[in-house]
Design an enzyme around this catalytic site. Structure first.
Site, PDB file in Angstrom:
ATOM      1  N   TYR A  28       0.367  -0.957   0.033  1.00 38.99           N
ATOM      2  CA  TYR A  28      -0.050   0.092  -0.338  1.00 38.99           C
ATOM      3  C   TYR A  28       1.261   0.995   0.151  1.00 38.99           C
ATOM      4  CZ  TYR A  28      -4.379   2.738   0.994  1.00 38.99           C
ATOM      5  OH  TYR A  28      -4.579   3.901   1.489  1.00 38.99           O
ATOM      6  N   LYS A  32       0.703   4.434  -2.636  1.00 36.64           N
ATOM      7  CA  LYS A  32       0.780   5.429  -2.431  1.00 36.64           C
ATOM      8  C   LYS A  32       1.809   6.925  -2.540  1.00 36.64           C
ATOM      9  CE  LYS A  32      -3.369   5.570  -1.488  1.00 36.64           C
ATOM     10  NZ  LYS A  32      -4.595   5.710  -2.196  1.00 36.64           N
TER      11      LYS A  32
END
Length: 148
Positions: A28, A32
């Protein structure tokens, strides 16, 4: 976008934080931070063309289906801000002069305060609640901010 009056690219991604606690979950974080690095790189590539590229991210939880369904249901929603915090901050960014307001990783609440908003509590889903922090930040409001 070249030749437009005030061209902006706005990527919804967090500021880059390199302290160990911000580096997980790894997949993740990579997605991002990759978005943020891409936006900042585009800012440099397009700077001479007068096209702005910035990132925007909330300090606190924003009332979304993900918060409702994945992060704690009604309790998490009560600790969130209304989606308008994001929309109003995005509008404030897009209203800035593209030639000079570029290459920044911005937080919604900071943008709103800079734009003259004096009371961020209008965005709270439940007035006076203890706001939940977003995954990528460490304080719910900018330093020195107090609600009115």
């Amino acid at each position: 976008m070249k030749g437009r009056d005030n061209p902006h690219i706005l990527t919804l991604s967090p500021p880059i934080r390199l302290e160990p606690e911000w580096l997980k979950p790894t997949a993740y974080m990579m997605a991002k931070f990759g978005m943020t690095l891409c936006a900042l790189g585009i800012a440099e590539e397009l700077r001479d063309d007068g096209i702005a590229s910035n990132t925007l991210w909330p300090r606190t939880l924003v009332a979304t289906a993900a918060v409702q369904n994945l992060l704690g249901g009604d309790e998490a929603m009560a600790r969130a801000r209304k989606p308008e915090v994001y929309a109003d901050a995005a509008y404030a960014v897009l209203a800035q002069p593209a030639k000079s307001y570029t290459g920044r990783s911005l937080l919604c609440e900071d943008v709103l305060l800079e734009a003259g908003v004096t009371d961020l509590s209008v965005y709270d889903c439940v007035p006076g609640s203890d706001l939940g922090l977003d995954l990528w930040v460490d304080s719910p409001n900018p330093p020195g901010y107090t609600s009115h």
